[in-house]
Design a protein around this motif. Structure first.
Motif, PDB file in Angstrom:
ATOM      1  N   ILE A   1       0.878  -1.166   0.000  1.00  0.00           N
ATOM      2  CA  ILE A   1       0.000   0.000   0.000  1.00  0.00           C
ATOM      3  C   ILE A   1       0.916   1.218   0.000  1.00  0.00           C
ATOM      4  O   ILE A   1       1.781   1.356   0.875  1.00  0.00           O
ATOM      5  CB  ILE A   1      -0.917   0.026   1.237  1.00  0.00           C
ATOM      6  N   VAL A   2       0.727   2.108  -0.964  1.00  0.00           N
ATOM      7  CA  VAL A   2       1.717   3.138  -1.252  1.00  0.00           C
ATOM      8  C   VAL A   2       1.089   4.531  -1.234  1.00  0.00           C
ATOM      9  O   VAL A   2      -0.021   4.732  -1.749  1.00  0.00           O
ATOM     10  CB  VAL A   2       2.372   2.864  -2.635  1.00  0.00           C
ATOM     11  N   SER A   3       1.801   5.487  -0.665  1.00  0.00           N
ATOM     12  CA  SER A   3       1.415   6.899  -0.742  1.00  0.00           C
ATOM     13  C   SER A   3       1.319   7.325  -2.205  1.00  0.00           C
ATOM     14  O   SER A   3       2.083   6.849  -3.049  1.00  0.00           O
ATOM     15  CB  SER A   3       2.470   7.751  -0.022  1.00  0.00           C
TER      16      SER A   3
ATOM     17  N   VAL B   1      -2.311   2.218  -4.447  1.00  0.00           N
ATOM     18  CA  VAL B   1      -2.048   3.583  -3.977  1.00  0.00           C
ATOM     19  C   VAL B   1      -3.192   4.038  -3.080  1.00  0.00           C
ATOM     20  O   VAL B   1      -4.366   3.856  -3.422  1.00  0.00           O
ATOM     21  CB  VAL B   1      -1.890   4.539  -5.177  1.00  0.00           C
ATOM     22  N   ASP B   2      -2.864   4.597  -1.926  1.00  0.00           N
ATOM     23  CA  ASP B   2      -3.894   5.067  -0.986  1.00  0.00           C
ATOM     24  C   ASP B   2      -3.483   6.434  -0.447  1.00  0.00           C
ATOM     25  O   ASP B   2      -2.395   6.582   0.121  1.00  0.00           O
ATOM     26  CB  ASP B   2      -4.065   4.073   0.163  1.00  0.00           C
TER      27      ASP B   2
ATOM     28  N   LEU C   1      -6.824   3.605   7.800  1.00  0.00           N
ATOM     29  CA  LEU C   1      -6.234   2.721   6.803  1.00  0.00           C
ATOM     30  C   LEU C   1      -5.952   1.337   7.375  1.00  0.00           C
ATOM     31  O   LEU C   1      -6.304   0.311   6.770  1.00  0.00           O
ATOM     32  CB  LEU C   1      -4.943   3.345   6.273  1.00  0.00           C
ATOM     33  N   LEU C   2      -5.330   1.267   8.546  1.00  0.00           N
ATOM     34  CA  LEU C   2      -5.005  -0.028   9.136  1.00  0.00           C
ATOM     35  C   LEU C   2      -6.250  -0.821   9.494  1.00  0.00           C
ATOM     36  O   LEU C   2      -6.290  -2.046   9.319  1.00  0.00           O
ATOM     37  CB  LEU C   2      -4.129   0.154  10.371  1.00  0.00           C
TER      38      LEU C   2
ATOM     39  N   GLY D   1       5.781   4.787   2.643  1.00  0.00           N
ATOM     40  CA  GLY D   1       5.330   6.120   3.026  1.00  0.00           C
ATOM     41  C   GLY D   1       6.459   7.089   3.274  1.00  0.00           C
ATOM     42  O   GLY D   1       7.474   7.090   2.577  1.00  0.00           O
ATOM     43  N   HIS D   2       6.287   7.902   4.306  1.00  0.00           N
ATOM     44  CA  HIS D   2       7.147   9.048   4.566  1.00  0.00           C
ATOM     45  C   HIS D   2       7.670   9.000   5.996  1.00  0.00           C
ATOM     46  O   HIS D   2       7.273   8.147   6.800  1.00  0.00           O
ATOM     47  CB  HIS D   2       6.357  10.337   4.323  1.00  0.00           C
TER      48      HIS D   2
END
Length: 236
Positions: free
Chosen positions: A69-71, A89-90, A146-147, A163-164
């Protein structure tokens, strides 16, 4: 609700924004010289090498993630581009939004928004929300959502997030049940490395720490480790 079998998060590789931010801080500039909006900042050449190392690590892992799951930001999508697993992508994984402080260095915030600098110092990083932006608490709410959704849709799954910097810390707080004082003490003492891997394994209905901010895979696959801050004015 069934727990994940495994949950991991990778911070994106070094971006051209990370490099520009470091140069601005070293030169005591007020503004980071960056043409792209935050969502469009690409990886640097070093960041691309780091992303390749991450892809090779998971390709060789005996227990590969089921999906990533990607930014939606470019630098995270580029980091995940070499993964040979399904990628979704989320937008809930996007970086923290800085509002009026976007592209300002710490010196720039003090020079241009001294009242905000004082308010930030009083409230602390977790609760401070710049005008038009988000606090860490705001980001935590969307990550919690999200989780919860991922647990419902992929019970017992092996899920990798890309993510970041802030999202790595906040995923850790959710996985380990950290309160604000404990989380902030940890964040003050350690920088999240580009393309580092942090992970937790399912253990009797809960998540147990496996590794945090690990960069051993970078050296193993010929990529340097870097720890640049995100493109933002932040306090420790």
């Amino acid at each position: 609700m069934k727990e994940f079998a495994w949950l991991g998060i990778v911070r994106h590789g070094e971006s051209v924004g990370n490099v520009a931010a470091a140069e601005a801080e070293r030169g005591h500039a007020e503004v980071i010289d960056l043409a792209e909006r935050d969502a469009d900042v690409p990886l640097s050449e070093t960041g691309r090498r780091q992303a390749q190392a991450v892809a090779r690590f998971f390709e060789q892992s005996p227990a590969r993630p089921d999906m990533a799951i990607v930014s939606p930001y470019l630098r995270t999508r580029q980091t995940a581009s070499g993964l040979r697993i399904p990628v979704v992508v989320d937008e809930r994984l996007r970086d923290r939004e800085l509002g009026v402080l976007d592209l300002l260095t710490n010196a720039g915030v003090h020079a241009r928004f001294p009242e905000e600098a004082r308010r930030r110092a009083r409230l602390g990083k977790f609760y401070y929300r710049p005008p038009g932006g988000e606090s860490w608490a705001d980001v935590l709410l969307r990550l919690r959502s999200l989780l919860r959704e991922l647990r419902e849709d992929h019970p017992g799954g092996r899920i990798l997030l890309v993510g970041h910097e802030a999202t790595v810390w906040l995923i850790r707080s959710l996985a380990e049940g950290l309160a604000e004082p404990e989380l902030m003490a940890l964040a003050r003492g350690e920088a999240i490395a580009n393309c580092s891997i942090s992970s937790w394994r399912g253990d009797g209905g809960r998540l147990s720490p496996e590794r945090f901010n690990d960069v051993g895979h970078l050296e193993a696959h010929g990529a340097p480790a870097t720890e640049q801050e995100e493109v933002r004015a932040e306090t420790a």
